[in-house]
Scaffold this motif. Structure first.
Motif, PDB file in Angstrom:
ATOM      1  N   LEU A  18       0.904  -0.889  -0.061  1.00  0.00           N
ATOM      2  CA  LEU A  18      -0.186  -0.557   0.368  1.00  0.00           C
ATOM      3  C   LEU A  18       0.773   1.127   0.137  1.00  0.00           C
ATOM      4  O   LEU A  18       2.263   0.944   0.680  1.00  0.00           O
ATOM      5  CB  LEU A  18      -0.942  -0.084   1.094  1.00  0.00           C
ATOM      6  N   ARG A  19       0.706   2.449  -0.891  1.00  0.00           N
ATOM      7  CA  ARG A  19       1.491   3.632  -0.269  1.00  0.00           C
ATOM      8  C   ARG A  19       0.408   4.729   0.397  1.00  0.00           C
ATOM      9  O   ARG A  19      -0.933   5.109  -0.106  1.00  0.00           O
ATOM     10  CB  ARG A  19       1.372   4.167  -1.810  1.00  0.00           C
ATOM     11  N   LEU A  20       0.839   5.247   1.442  1.00  0.00           N
ATOM     12  CA  LEU A  20      -0.204   6.202   2.072  1.00  0.00           C
ATOM     13  C   LEU A  20       0.411   7.903   1.911  1.00  0.00           C
ATOM     14  O   LEU A  20       1.550   7.689   1.166  1.00  0.00           O
ATOM     15  CB  LEU A  20       0.276   6.083   3.475  1.00  0.00           C
ATOM     16  N   SER A  21      -0.240   8.579   1.440  1.00  0.00           N
ATOM     17  CA  SER A  21      -0.230   9.919   1.278  1.00  0.00           C
ATOM     18  C   SER A  21      -0.861  10.563   2.435  1.00  0.00           C
ATOM     19  O   SER A  21      -2.018  10.771   2.752  1.00  0.00           O
ATOM     20  CB  SER A  21      -0.980   9.927   0.126  1.00  0.00           C
ATOM     21  N   CYS A  22      -0.083  11.734   2.720  1.00  0.00           N
ATOM     22  CA  CYS A  22      -0.590  12.612   3.830  1.00  0.00           C
ATOM     23  C   CYS A  22      -0.117  13.963   3.134  1.00  0.00           C
ATOM     24  O   CYS A  22       0.846  14.746   2.662  1.00  0.00           O
ATOM     25  CB  CYS A  22       0.083  12.618   4.883  1.00  0.00           C
ATOM     26  N   VAL A  23      -1.501  14.623   2.546  1.00  0.00           N
ATOM     27  CA  VAL A  23      -0.911  16.702   2.304  1.00  0.00           C
ATOM     28  C   VAL A  23      -1.250  17.374   3.313  1.00  0.00           C
ATOM     29  O   VAL A  23      -2.432  17.292   4.267  1.00  0.00           O
ATOM     30  CB  VAL A  23      -2.128  16.282   1.020  1.00  0.00           C
ATOM     31  N   ALA A  24      -0.664  18.823   3.363  1.00  0.00           N
ATOM     32  CA  ALA A  24      -0.574  19.585   4.374  1.00  0.00           C
ATOM     33  C   ALA A  24      -1.162  20.577   3.858  1.00  0.00           C
ATOM     34  O   ALA A  24      -0.629  20.891   2.825  1.00  0.00           O
ATOM     35  CB  ALA A  24       0.875  19.246   4.870  1.00  0.00           C
ATOM     36  N   SER A  25      -1.480  21.631   4.387  1.00  0.00           N
ATOM     37  CA  SER A  25      -2.325  22.355   3.818  1.00  0.00           C
ATOM     38  C   SER A  25      -1.429  23.598   3.508  1.00  0.00           C
ATOM     39  O   SER A  25      -1.757  24.988   3.488  1.00  0.00           O
ATOM     40  CB  SER A  25      -2.977  22.612   4.534  1.00  0.00           C
ATOM     41  N   GLY A  26      -0.038  23.572   4.532  1.00  0.00           N
ATOM     42  CA  GLY A  26       1.426  24.483   4.519  1.00  0.00           C
ATOM     43  C   GLY A  26       2.225  23.311   4.743  1.00  0.00           C
ATOM     44  O   GLY A  26       2.463  22.510   4.958  1.00  0.00           O
ATOM     45  N   ARG A  27       3.311  25.112   5.281  1.00  0.00           N
ATOM     46  CA  ARG A  27       4.778  24.527   5.066  1.00  0.00           C
ATOM     47  C   ARG A  27       4.926  23.340   6.212  1.00  0.00           C
ATOM     48  O   ARG A  27       4.415  24.451   7.315  1.00  0.00           O
ATOM     49  CB  ARG A  27       5.430  25.658   5.165  1.00  0.00           C
ATOM     50  N   THR A  28       5.492  23.110   6.286  1.00  0.00           N
ATOM     51  CA  THR A  28       5.636  22.961   7.273  1.00  0.00           C
ATOM     52  C   THR A  28       7.366  21.953   7.537  1.00  0.00           C
ATOM     53  O   THR A  28       8.037  21.994   6.526  1.00  0.00           O
ATOM     54  CB  THR A  28       5.124  20.772   8.174  1.00  0.00           C
ATOM     55  N   TYR A  29       8.157  21.225   8.385  1.00  0.00           N
ATOM     56  CA  TYR A  29       9.125  20.573   8.909  1.00  0.00           C
ATOM     57  C   TYR A  29       9.381  19.248   8.650  1.00  0.00           C
ATOM     58  O   TYR A  29       8.879  18.558   7.929  1.00  0.00           O
ATOM     59  CB  TYR A  29      10.049  21.422   9.732  1.00  0.00           C
ATOM     60  N   SER A  30       9.696  18.780   9.707  1.00  0.00           N
ATOM     61  CA  SER A  30       9.799  16.950   9.385  1.00  0.00           C
ATOM     62  C   SER A  30       8.747  17.099   9.917  1.00  0.00           C
ATOM     63  O   SER A  30       8.082  17.291  10.241  1.00  0.00           O
ATOM     64  CB  SER A  30      10.701  16.365  10.429  1.00  0.00           C
ATOM     65  N   MET A  31       8.527  15.630   9.121  1.00  0.00           N
ATOM     66  CA  MET A  31       7.192  14.637   9.265  1.00  0.00           C
ATOM     67  C   MET A  31       7.317  13.201   9.352  1.00  0.00           C
ATOM     68  O   MET A  31       8.417  12.678   9.032  1.00  0.00           O
ATOM     69  CB  MET A  31       6.550  14.725   7.678  1.00  0.00           C
ATOM     70  N   ALA A  32       6.646  12.494  10.330  1.00  0.00           N
ATOM     71  CA  ALA A  32       6.698  11.395   9.813  1.00  0.00           C
ATOM     72  C   ALA A  32       5.081  10.908   9.935  1.00  0.00           C
ATOM     73  O   ALA A  32       4.145  11.110  10.081  1.00  0.00           O
ATOM     74  CB  ALA A  32       6.960  11.746  11.861  1.00  0.00           C
ATOM     75  N   TRP A  33       5.456   9.320  10.578  1.00  0.00           N
ATOM     76  CA  TRP A  33       4.045   7.978  10.451  1.00  0.00           C
ATOM     77  C   TRP A  33       4.353   8.151  11.001  1.00  0.00           C
ATOM     78  O   TRP A  33       5.257   7.639  11.810  1.00  0.00           O
ATOM     79  CB  TRP A  33       4.552   7.496   9.438  1.00  0.00           C
ATOM     80  N   PHE A  34       3.676   7.728  12.648  1.00  0.00           N
ATOM     81  CA  PHE A  34       3.184   7.119  13.049  1.00  0.00           C
ATOM     82  C   PHE A  34       1.625   5.697  13.336  1.00  0.00           C
ATOM     83  O   PHE A  34       1.455   6.230  12.196  1.00  0.00           O
ATOM     84  CB  PHE A  34       2.407   8.236  14.844  1.00  0.00           C
ATOM     85  N   ARG A  35       1.317   5.392  14.283  1.00  0.00           N
ATOM     86  CA  ARG A  35       0.065   3.677  14.061  1.00  0.00           C
ATOM     87  C   ARG A  35       0.203   3.514  15.330  1.00  0.00           C
ATOM     88  O   ARG A  35       0.606   3.202  16.663  1.00  0.00           O
ATOM     89  CB  ARG A  35       0.736   2.791  12.755  1.00  0.00           C
ATOM     90  N   GLN A  36      -1.278   3.302  15.568  1.00  0.00           N
ATOM     91  CA  GLN A  36      -1.751   2.943  16.707  1.00  0.00           C
ATOM     92  C   GLN A  36      -2.541   1.351  16.461  1.00  0.00           C
ATOM     93  O   GLN A  36      -3.632   1.394  15.863  1.00  0.00           O
ATOM     94  CB  GLN A  36      -2.507   4.071  17.308  1.00  0.00           C
TER      95      GLN A  36
END
Length: 122
Positions: A18-36
């Motif tokens: 699978l490929r997950l995507s995450c779109v941010a509405s603005g500028r960010t710095y480090s980005m990460a994935w977590f899971r629960q």
């Protein structure tokens, strides 16, 4: 306030991808994935630093998952291969609003998405 929207989750058989995507509405710095996973605490999966090329993974996904980002599109990706039933969880995207050392610590991230479910059947 930056909004994060994840997509790409679903049901897949063990060994699939699978490929997950995450779109941010603005500028960010480090980005990460977590899971629960059900009945468990949220855990770090992978991080892509704002410094180009710097990434890190939790040991259980090394060699199977690949994190990447497209800053022109404000988008973070997580390519997941060789999926296992133990990967079943809600996956969350997180982002930091300021430059800081790359970290797996949840408290370092200011923005969180709503999560996307990944279910891996055996």
């Amino acid at each position: 306030q930056v909004q994060l929207v994840e997509s790409g989750g679903g049901l897949v058989q063990a060994g699939g991808s699978l490929r997950l995507s995450c779109v941010a509405s603005g500028r960010t710095y480090s980005m990460a994935w977590f899971r629960q996973a059900p009945g468990k605490e949220r855990e770090f999966v992978a991080v892509a630093s704002w410094i180009i090329g710097r990434t890190d993974y939790t040991d259980s996904v090394k060699g199977r998952f690949t994190i990447s980002r497209d800053d022109a599109k404000n988008t973070l990706y997580l390519r997941m291969d060789s999926l296992k039933p133990d990967d079943t969880a809600v996956y969350y995207c997180a982002a930091a609003r300021a430059p800081a050392p790359t970290t797996a610590a949840e408290k370092a991230y200011d923005y969180w998405g709503q999560g996307t479910q990944v279910t891996v059947s055996s």
